[in-house]
Scaffold this active site. Structure first.
Site, PDB file in Angstrom:
ATOM      1  N   ARG A 200     -52.547 -11.048  30.198  1.00 18.56           N
ATOM      2  CA  ARG A 200     -52.378 -10.717  28.775  1.00 18.56           C
ATOM      3  C   ARG A 200     -53.725 -10.654  28.067  1.00 18.56           C
ATOM      4  O   ARG A 200     -54.662 -11.365  28.445  1.00 18.56           O
ATOM      5  CB  ARG A 200     -51.494 -11.788  28.104  1.00 18.56           C
ATOM      6  CG  ARG A 200     -50.018 -11.568  28.359  1.00 18.56           C
ATOM      7  CD  ARG A 200     -49.203 -12.619  27.621  1.00 18.56           C
ATOM      8  NE  ARG A 200     -47.798 -12.278  27.646  1.00 18.56           N
ATOM      9  CZ  ARG A 200     -47.181 -11.590  26.685  1.00 18.56           C
ATOM     10  NH1 ARG A 200     -47.832 -11.202  25.607  1.00 18.56           N
ATOM     11  NH2 ARG A 200     -45.911 -11.309  26.794  1.00 18.56           N
ATOM     12  N   GLU A 306     -39.611  -0.032  36.206  1.00 19.51           N
ATOM     13  CA  GLU A 306     -38.978  -1.344  36.355  1.00 19.51           C
ATOM     14  C   GLU A 306     -37.949  -1.441  35.234  1.00 19.51           C
ATOM     15  O   GLU A 306     -38.305  -1.452  34.046  1.00 19.51           O
ATOM     16  CB  GLU A 306     -40.005  -2.475  36.232  1.00 19.51           C
ATOM     17  CG  GLU A 306     -39.335  -3.839  36.410  1.00 19.51           C
ATOM     18  CD  GLU A 306     -40.280  -5.011  36.239  1.00 19.51           C
ATOM     19  OE1 GLU A 306     -41.487  -4.892  36.570  1.00 19.51           O
ATOM     20  OE2 GLU A 306     -39.806  -6.063  35.764  1.00 19.51           O
TER      21      GLU A 306
HETATM   22  N1  PXP Z   1     -40.833  -8.054  34.639  1.00 23.63           N
HETATM   23  C1  PXP Z   1     -41.602  -7.963  33.522  1.00 23.63           C
HETATM   24  C2  PXP Z   1     -42.134  -6.616  33.145  1.00 23.63           C
HETATM   25  C3  PXP Z   1     -41.932  -9.106  32.773  1.00 23.63           C
HETATM   26  O1  PXP Z   1     -42.705  -8.985  31.682  1.00 23.63           O
HETATM   27  C4  PXP Z   1     -41.455 -10.358  33.201  1.00 23.63           C
HETATM   28  C5  PXP Z   1     -41.822 -11.584  32.430  1.00 23.63           C
HETATM   29  O2  PXP Z   1     -43.142 -11.890  32.585  1.00 23.63           O
HETATM   30  C6  PXP Z   1     -40.660 -10.408  34.358  1.00 23.63           C
HETATM   31  C7  PXP Z   1     -40.343  -9.245  35.040  1.00 23.63           C
HETATM   32  C8  PXP Z   1     -40.117 -11.689  34.886  1.00 23.63           C
HETATM   33  O3  PXP Z   1     -39.210 -12.201  33.991  1.00 23.63           O
HETATM   34  P1  PXP Z   1     -38.663 -13.678  34.167  1.00 23.63           P
HETATM   35  O4  PXP Z   1     -39.834 -14.593  34.064  1.00 23.63           O
HETATM   36  O5  PXP Z   1     -37.687 -13.821  33.044  1.00 23.63           O
HETATM   37  O6  PXP Z   1     -38.011 -13.719  35.511  1.00 23.63           O
END
Ligand code: PXP
Length: 398
Positions: A200, A306
């Site tokens: 980030r 995604e």
């Molecule tokens: N995919 C993306 C694009 C994300 O921003 C995140 C969170 O960082 C995740 C997947 C994974 O999400 P979670 O931590 O809720 O499993």
């Protein structure tokens, strides 16, 4: 289209993934070396099956499957048509469901078994002719079922693990542990196929040091999530991750809140994709299951999308969850049809992942919080294996 499927099954009952059945039947045609033929599958209820069974076989009761070879009773004039017909397979979903319950197997497995059985009849196998014929048909059925399961396994969904949350704990103290780089190694040893980190702009969890060390140490694939921000783009080009996932990034958010709005910033995102392409880095777009966004991602040259599973995961009741699931499943099919490769993630946990993992078009799931949260209690290795077991379970559903 080698397989034509008509679903006349009208009862309010189990939903049938017709596309999957068509795909697997097409695969069967290949396995049986008749891929140049077409086959028709008709799904009916017991009432219609009884009518057909009574009309064609003088048996006034339902049966599970009936086959009608095209060669039998076909008009010879049709032999000159460019399409070669194998025939029709009629399946009673009511009977298939009863049999699936008796056998303790998923309905889809029963449907594919009945399709195999019907297709072998179309190809001349007949278990009623003699014991030897029965054994021959049974062994071919088992062989084909095994092949189809293997096919599903090779298409099996992969698990990429987001280790940002390990870094969040570390940053809470501003010291060196727990180390997301060590966590990534444990995830890989437990069977993960990739590691995801979100670098980030505000560096609230993952640090530059983490991404460079991960690049040197991980053995699977590194997926760098990032906003389309100038400094981070420069790091990505230098780092060369295996995949860049573009996400919207707001400083005030707790976590990524929605898919990237590609439609409103097509030019900007296209430029990032172009830069990455020059460095041979494929790009994935984190997108809501919205066909217009997917089409825009495809237009500007994204390799992957995604799909944002957040709304499905956060649904407060069954009806909302089902609606979100349908959106995701048709978006996944639509994206794959456009030629995009498809991943999914956000909010997935040990209760809601199986259904998403079972969607054929989705190659990889990106999961973080649920796995790291469970790891606090059972250890990271176990938490990864538990999630993999859920994902792998879907391969026995065929
Ligand atoms: N995919 C993306 C694009 C994300 O921003 C995140 C969170 O960082 C995740 C997947 C994974 O999400 P979670 O931590 O809720 O499993």
């Amino acid at each position: 289209m080698p397989t034509a499927l008509s679903n006349q099954y009208s009862s309010v009952g189990p939903s049938i993934d017709c596309r999957r059945l068509i795909r697997l039947t097409n695969r069967l045609l290949q396995e049986c070396r008749v891929a140049d033929h077409t086959v028709s599958i008709l799904l009916v209820d017991d009432l219609e099956m009884t009518r057909l069974n009574s009309h064609y076989r003088d048996k006034n009761k339902p049966t599970n499957v009936l086959s009608f070879p095209f060669a039998e009773g076909a008009d010879p004039a049709l032999a000159f048509l460019p399409v070669k017909e194998l025939g029709d397979i009629v399946i009673s979903v009511d009977t298939a469901l009863r049999e699936a319950i008796e056998l303790g197997r998923p309905l889809h497995e029963r449907l594919i078994w009945l399709t195999i059985h019907g297709m072998l009849h179309l190809l001349g196998y007949d278990h009623e002719r003699s014991e030897a014929d029965e054994n021959k048909m049974l062994s071919r059925e088992n062989e084909l079922l095994h092949k189809v399961k293997q096919y599903r396994r090779t298409m099996m969904t992969q698990l990429a693990i987001n280790v940002d949350h390990v870094a969040t704990v570390r940053q809470a103290r501003g010291i060196t542990e727990p180390d997301p780089v060590a966590a990534a190694a444990i995830c890989e040893m437990a069977g993960a196929s990739g590691i995801v980190v979100h670098l980030r702009e505000d560096r609230r969890h993952i640090q530059d040091r983490d991404v460079y060390l991960l690049r040197q140490t991980i053995k699977t694939r590194l997926n760098l999530e990032m906003g389309a921000n100038k400094d981070i783009i420069a790091i990505a080009l230098d780092l060369k991750p295996d995949l860049v996932t573009l996400v919207p990034e707001k400083r005030e958010e707790l976590t990524t809140e929605g898919g990237l709005d590609v439609l409103s910033q097509k030019k900007k995102i296209a430029k990032v994709i172009e830069k990455m392409a020059k460095a041979s880095i494929p790009v994935s777009i984190f997108a809501d299951p919205d066909p217009d966004q997917l089409a825009a991602a495809n237009d500007i040259g994204a390799t992957f999308v995604e799909l944002h599973t957040g709304k499905y995961c956060d649904a407060k009741n069954e009806a909302d969850r089902n609606r979100e699931f349908l959106l995701l499943s048709s978006a996944a099919e639509e994206a794959a049809r456009m030629g995009l490769r498809v991943c999914a993630g956000h909010g997935l946990n040990y209760h809601n992942t199986a259904a998403i993992a079972a969607l054929d078009s989705i190659e990889e799931l990106s999961i973080g919080h649920a796995i790291i949260a469970r790891a606090v209690f059972v250890g990271l290795d176990q938490a990864v294996r538990d999630m993999l077991a859920i994902i792998r379970q879907t391969d026995i559903m065929i």
